[in-house]
Scaffold this active site. Structure first.
Site, PDB file in Angstrom:
ATOM      1  N   THR A 171      -9.771  -4.521  -0.598  1.00 22.10           N
ATOM      2  CA  THR A 171      -8.835  -3.431  -0.842  1.00 22.10           C
ATOM      3  C   THR A 171      -8.890  -2.461   0.329  1.00 22.10           C
ATOM      4  OG1 THR A 171      -8.912  -3.583  -3.252  1.00 22.10           O
ATOM      5  CG2 THR A 171      -8.240  -1.480  -2.324  1.00 22.10           C
ATOM      6  N   PHE A 173      -8.150   1.214   1.615  1.00 24.63           N
ATOM      7  CA  PHE A 173      -7.993   2.582   1.144  1.00 24.63           C
ATOM      8  C   PHE A 173      -7.519   3.464   2.292  1.00 24.63           C
ATOM      9  CE2 PHE A 173     -10.910   0.706  -1.850  1.00 24.63           C
ATOM     10  CZ  PHE A 173     -10.560   1.273  -3.067  1.00 24.63           C
TER      11      PHE A 173
END
Length: 273
Positions: A171, A173
């Site tokens: 992921t 960010f």
């Protein structure tokens, strides 16, 4: 220094905060929108919000807020390796789990595992929050999909590890703020644009980058809020906002767009946390 993030202690967002700002005070927030609010109100110096998952794709809420919150820009990015675990109360057994609670993206990332065991996915606001809810329930038929860290924080047992479909699950960010975060010299810029409704407009809006040797790292079309069946393009280019080539390219791009806005210029992420 305070850094806001969406989620509760043990969330992957908190891990991103620790990786980007090891000495910061992490400030948990219920929603991504609240993270933006904490930064604009100066309650937090920076925020960390999910931008894109390698399996489930972009987090549309974050992009919408970046577009419509003019004071806040992307000032950095952080990659986090996401290994999901199935968590249950102590004494629970995997074969007894009927429902799994988690953020909708985590549920999507673990869809094959859940389907194979006929476990019902139940969306909640956050992975670490799901772990807390399961701990509070005391029900062996309830489980959470979250990190192993969340299991330790909430006193849960790890029933299965690395349950995501794509084992290489990352992921990205975004670090958001109103000023430079000191995370390195910028080499990447994020944009949002809407091309004119004319033949060749998309091609002509991209040619200025190619003609100057600027690499497009991302190009994604999304519906334009408030204008049915109109679209905006989210674009990442590998150049700093101070790069003369990019400044010249954007002047040419503007002639073929009805909207062009810089969402941030920042140092691209390297190794995942």
């Amino acid at each position: 220094m305070k850094v806001a993030y969406q989620g509760e202690p043990g969330a992957y967002s908190e891990r991103a905060v620790r990786a980007a700002f090891p000495d910061a005070e992490a400030m948990p927030c219920d929603t991504v929108r609240l993270v933006f609010s904490r930064v604009t109100s100066e309650e937090a110096e920076f925020g960390v919000v999910p931008l894109e998952n390698s399996q489930a794709g972009s987090v549309n809420e974050t992009y919408e807020l970046l577009w419509h919150t003019s004071l806040v820009k992307i000032v950095g990015e952080q990659l986090v390796r996401v290994d999901h675990a199935l968590l249950g109360i102590p004494g629970a057994r995997l074969e007894g789990v009927k429902r799994a609670r988690s953020h909708w993206q985590a549920l999507a990332q673990c869809e094959e595992f859940l389907a194979s065991l006929r476990i019902e996915p139940v969306p909640v606001h956050d992975t670490a929050g799901a772990a807390r809810l399961v701990a509070e329930s005391g029900d062996p038929a309830e489980a959470a999909i979250a990190s192993v860290d969340a299991a330790a924080i909430n006193g849960l047992a790890v029933l299965a590890e690395r349950i995501q479909t794509d084992k290489e699950n990352l992921t990205k960010f975004a670090v958001i703020g109103t000023h430079d975060a000191g995370l390195g010299a910028p080499d990447k810029t994020s944009l949002v644009m809407a091309v004119l409704d004319e033949p060749g407009s998309l091609l002509h809006s991209l040619e200025p980058f190619a003609g100057r040797g600027i690499n497009l790292h991302k190009l994604e079309s999304r519906p334009r809020r408030g204008r049915p069946f109109e679209y905006v393009m989210y674009v990442d280019v590998m150049a700093s906002g101070d790069d003369e080539r990019l400044r010249d390219a954007l002047r040419d791009v503007e002639a073929h767009t009805s909207l062009l806005r810089v969402l941030g210029t920042y140092r691209s992420a390297n190794d995942p946390a």
